[in-house]
Design a protein around this motif. Structure first.
Motif, mmCIF file in Angstrom:
data_model
loop_
_atom_site.group_PDB
_atom_site.id
_atom_site.type_symbol
_atom_site.label_atom_id
_atom_site.label_comp_id
_atom_site.label_asym_id
_atom_site.label_seq_id
_atom_site.Cartn_x
_atom_site.Cartn_y
_atom_site.Cartn_z
ATOM 1 N N LEU A 25 30.312 29.160 -36.206
ATOM 2 C CA LEU A 25 30.555 30.464 -35.595
ATOM 3 C C LEU A 25 31.001 30.345 -34.142
ATOM 4 O O LEU A 25 31.694 31.231 -33.623
ATOM 5 C CB LEU A 25 29.303 31.329 -35.678
ATOM 6 C CG LEU A 25 28.904 31.819 -37.073
ATOM 7 C CD1 LEU A 25 27.612 32.612 -36.996
ATOM 8 C CD2 LEU A 25 30.005 32.648 -37.703
ATOM 9 N N ASP A 26 30.606 29.267 -33.484
ATOM 10 C CA ASP A 26 30.931 29.122 -32.062
ATOM 11 C C ASP A 26 32.433 29.038 -31.819
ATOM 12 O O ASP A 26 32.907 29.324 -30.715
ATOM 13 C CB ASP A 26 30.250 27.871 -31.485
ATOM 14 C CG ASP A 26 28.747 28.061 -31.346
ATOM 15 O OD1 ASP A 26 28.289 29.203 -31.492
ATOM 16 O OD2 ASP A 26 28.034 27.079 -31.102
ATOM 17 N N ALA A 27 33.191 28.611 -32.822
ATOM 18 C CA ALA A 27 34.637 28.468 -32.659
ATOM 19 C C ALA A 27 35.373 29.798 -32.810
ATOM 20 O O ALA A 27 36.578 29.861 -32.592
ATOM 21 C CB ALA A 27 35.177 27.457 -33.669
ATOM 22 N N LEU A 28 34.647 30.862 -33.184
ATOM 23 C CA LEU A 28 35.277 32.142 -33.476
ATOM 24 C C LEU A 28 34.985 33.165 -32.394
ATOM 25 O O LEU A 28 33.944 33.118 -31.738
ATOM 26 C CB LEU A 28 34.771 32.678 -34.826
ATOM 27 C CG LEU A 28 34.937 31.756 -36.039
ATOM 28 C CD1 LEU A 28 34.277 32.388 -37.258
ATOM 29 C CD2 LEU A 28 36.398 31.449 -36.308
ATOM 30 N N SER A 29 35.885 34.120 -32.236
ATOM 31 C CA SER A 29 35.637 35.241 -31.328
ATOM 32 C C SER A 29 34.528 36.101 -31.914
ATOM 33 O O SER A 29 34.216 36.023 -33.114
ATOM 34 C CB SER A 29 36.904 36.074 -31.144
ATOM 35 O OG SER A 29 37.226 36.749 -32.357
ATOM 36 N N ILE A 30 33.935 36.959 -31.100
ATOM 37 C CA ILE A 30 32.847 37.797 -31.585
ATOM 38 C C ILE A 30 33.321 38.701 -32.720
ATOM 39 O O ILE A 30 32.595 38.936 -33.698
ATOM 40 C CB ILE A 30 32.236 38.629 -30.434
ATOM 41 C CG1 ILE A 30 31.052 39.441 -30.936
ATOM 42 C CG2 ILE A 30 33.286 39.510 -29.775
ATOM 43 C CD1 ILE A 30 29.897 38.625 -31.440
ATOM 44 N N ASN A 98 32.532 47.575 -28.060
ATOM 45 C CA ASN A 98 33.567 47.750 -27.046
ATOM 46 C C ASN A 98 33.114 47.333 -25.651
ATOM 47 O O ASN A 98 33.927 47.065 -24.772
ATOM 48 C CB ASN A 98 34.015 49.213 -27.021
ATOM 49 C CG ASN A 98 34.709 49.615 -28.311
ATOM 50 O OD1 ASN A 98 35.405 48.806 -28.909
ATOM 51 N ND2 ASN A 98 34.516 50.854 -28.741
ATOM 52 N N ALA A 99 31.782 47.296 -25.450
ATOM 53 C CA ALA A 99 31.272 46.925 -24.127
ATOM 54 C C ALA A 99 31.522 45.456 -23.818
ATOM 55 O O ALA A 99 31.749 45.078 -22.673
ATOM 56 C CB ALA A 99 29.777 47.223 -24.062
ATOM 57 N N ASN A 100 31.476 44.626 -24.855
ATOM 58 C CA ASN A 100 31.723 43.196 -24.709
ATOM 59 C C ASN A 100 30.923 42.590 -23.551
ATOM 60 O O ASN A 100 31.494 42.045 -22.609
ATOM 61 C CB ASN A 100 33.215 42.926 -24.488
ATOM 62 C CG ASN A 100 33.552 41.463 -24.767
ATOM 63 O OD1 ASN A 100 32.813 40.760 -25.447
ATOM 64 N ND2 ASN A 100 34.665 41.004 -24.230
ATOM 65 N N PRO A 101 29.582 42.663 -23.587
ATOM 66 C CA PRO A 101 28.770 42.103 -22.515
ATOM 67 C C PRO A 101 28.879 40.588 -22.476
ATOM 68 O O PRO A 101 29.518 39.975 -23.324
ATOM 69 C CB PRO A 101 27.352 42.540 -22.886
ATOM 70 C CG PRO A 101 27.395 42.766 -24.369
ATOM 71 C CD PRO A 101 28.771 43.248 -24.667
ATOM 72 N N ARG A 102 28.220 39.982 -21.508
ATOM 73 C CA ARG A 102 28.374 38.541 -21.292
ATOM 74 C C ARG A 102 28.010 37.712 -22.519
ATOM 75 O O ARG A 102 28.638 36.696 -22.788
ATOM 76 C CB ARG A 102 27.496 38.113 -20.110
ATOM 77 C CG ARG A 102 27.999 38.584 -18.762
ATOM 78 C CD ARG A 102 27.049 38.161 -17.667
ATOM 79 N NE ARG A 102 25.741 38.778 -17.856
ATOM 80 C CZ ARG A 102 24.633 38.368 -17.245
ATOM 81 N NH1 ARG A 102 24.670 37.337 -16.433
ATOM 82 N NH2 ARG A 102 23.484 38.986 -17.453
ATOM 83 N N TRP A 103 26.988 38.146 -23.263
ATOM 84 C CA TRP A 103 26.558 37.326 -24.392
ATOM 85 C C TRP A 103 27.523 37.368 -25.578
ATOM 86 O O TRP A 103 27.367 36.625 -26.540
ATOM 87 C CB TRP A 103 25.158 37.730 -24.849
ATOM 88 C CG TRP A 103 25.000 39.155 -25.241
ATOM 89 C CD1 TRP A 103 24.635 40.196 -24.439
ATOM 90 C CD2 TRP A 103 25.201 39.726 -26.539
ATOM 91 N NE1 TRP A 103 24.604 41.375 -25.145
ATOM 92 C CE2 TRP A 103 24.931 41.114 -26.442
ATOM 93 C CE3 TRP A 103 25.566 39.208 -27.778
ATOM 94 C CZ2 TRP A 103 25.033 41.982 -27.520
ATOM 95 C CZ3 TRP A 103 25.661 40.072 -28.864
ATOM 96 C CH2 TRP A 103 25.398 41.430 -28.725
ATOM 97 N N LEU A 104 28.545 38.233 -25.509
ATOM 98 C CA LEU A 104 29.539 38.272 -26.572
ATOM 99 C C LEU A 104 30.716 37.333 -26.320
ATOM 100 O O LEU A 104 31.596 37.199 -27.150
ATOM 101 C CB LEU A 104 30.081 39.693 -26.744
ATOM 102 C CG LEU A 104 29.101 40.732 -27.292
ATOM 103 C CD1 LEU A 104 29.796 42.071 -27.435
ATOM 104 C CD2 LEU A 104 28.527 40.292 -28.629
ATOM 105 N N LYS A 105 30.754 36.684 -25.174
ATOM 106 C CA LYS A 105 31.859 35.788 -24.876
ATOM 107 C C LYS A 105 31.819 34.577 -25.803
ATOM 108 O O LYS A 105 30.768 34.123 -26.221
ATOM 109 C CB LYS A 105 31.793 35.327 -23.420
ATOM 110 C CG LYS A 105 31.826 36.457 -22.393
ATOM 111 C CD LYS A 105 33.128 37.235 -22.457
ATOM 112 C CE LYS A 105 33.191 38.292 -21.366
ATOM 113 N NZ LYS A 105 34.418 39.081 -21.412
#
Length: 381
Positions: A25-30, A98-105
């Motif tokens: 999962l780490d290789a994929l965008s959120i 839509n907020a895309n907080p830091r933990w979604l990077k």
């Protein structure tokens, strides 16, 4: 009271379930993490199971569900945790998407204390955990920011536990925000390259637009519709290519890539059985998992020879599993033996009629044979 099935890594129906690789999962965008996870058959099963717990336990549903051994097993297999979200939801419909907080990077994100605790629990020996637990328990008897707490921290530095001084073999780093930008980028790049080399991770050039094409091929082939798998909808490779308006060769490649995106493993007949075959053919990924389906997870059928099993059905239910249409006696039916026998006959050139006659199956079993035949052809050249 609802049955309390106990699935395990041994799998469902005799086929060991595929566990997603730790870093897949780490290789994929959120967004792509959600798109691949919501299509995972085990996630669909997890969602359906959560719905059952909501009906049966109501106010206590969350506690009962999280304590359920099947939930914990599925979390481990998928590499996720928490109460599942409806797989029918698009990414834009998820709360906070839509907020895309830091933990979604994707490339870098903060680490929670819970995650650190999980790492310690997974990596330390029993002796190391007991020693650390004792120190933490004693620290818990003191007040934060007190002299007593500071003394406990000093004593932690002095305990004899070599494990605590080992470098973490995970992409978990301590960095200095005060370092010059050029030096920071250089150090991070070097550490990343070293970690990728150690883990055998290759550079990926697949962009998300292609990933969506791969998932479209998966959806068409496996009958993914509105957050669930419609067992009456799976297509042959030929029909899938027509829907996708592409050649069969390209449709096959896209489907195989979609399989790998969702599972983290290359496509093969065996991997297909371990990812979706048993769930898809037994009905455990249906939109309404009832007590009978859950009971199967706890009491898989005993292994018996195919000749000792009466394979018949008198109920043509379009919403039922194709393997249910093979079996006339659920408790006696051995799905693994049936699948292995059908696969061997297909590979030896048997027609559907020959397979039906030799195994004394009714015509209602033909969709299952067609499904397995299609997967075998997908695996071939």
């Amino acid at each position: 009271m609802m049955p309390n099935p106990q699935p395990s890594a041994a799998g469902l129906g005799g086929h060991a379930m595929l566990q997603r690789p730790a870093l897949h999962l780490d290789a994929l965008s959120i967004e792509m993490k959600w798109e691949t996870t919501r299509r995972h058959p085990l996630y669909v099963w997890l969602w359906n199971t959560w719905r059952v717990f909501q009906r049966e336990h109501q106010d206590q549903a969350a506690t009962e569900f999280q304590d359920f051994a099947g939930t914990q097993w599925a979390w481990g297999m998928l590499g996720i945790n928490g109460i599942p979200v409806d797989p029918a939801l698009m990414f834009e419909e998820l709360s906070g998407a839509n907020a895309n907080p830091r933990w979604l990077k994707r490339s870098a994100r903060p680490v929670t204390y819970r995650h650190l605790a999980k790492i310690l629990q997974a990596r330390l020996s029993s002796d190391g955990l007991r020693l650390l637990s004792t120190m933490l328990f004693k620290a818990g008897e003191t007040e934060p920011n007190s002299d007593e707490r500071d003394q406990r921290l000093v004593s932690l530095n002095n305990i004899d536990c070599p494990e605590l001084d080992c470098l973490v073999d995970l992409p978990l780093l301590q960095y200095s925000p005060a370092a010059p930008s050029k030096e920071f980028v250089s150090d991070i790049t070097n550490l990343r390259n070293e970690m990728r080399s150690n883990l055998g991770i290759e550079e990926s050039r697949t962009n998300e637009s292609k990933m969506r094409i791969y998932l479209d091929a998966w959806d068409a082939r496996e009958g993914w519709r509105d957050g669930t798998y419609d067992r009456s909808a799976p297509m042959s490779l030929k029909n899938a290519s027509l829907e996708l308006e592409t050649s069969q060769r390209k449709a096959k490649y896209a489907y195989q890539q979609g399989f790998q995106l969702i599972s983290g493993h290359p496509f093969s007949f065996e991997n297909w059985m371990r990812l979706i075959g048993t769930l898809h053919l037994s009905g455990l990924d249906s939109g309404d998992v009832g007590p009978v389906a859950l009971a199967r997870l706890r009491h898989p059928p005993s292994v018996r020879g195919i000749d000792d099993t009466t394979l018949s059905s008198s109920d043509a239910n379009s919403g039922a599993s194709v393997l249910e249409n093979i079996s006339g006696s659920e408790c006696r039916f051995d799905e693994v033996a049936a699948i292995d026998s059908i696969k061997a006959m297909i590979q030896s050139g048997h027609t559907n009629d020959q397979i039906l006659a030799e195994l004394e199956l009714e015509a209602l079993a033909e969709p299952a044979i067609d499904e397995l035949r299609s997967i075998i052809e997908m695996e071939g050249s």
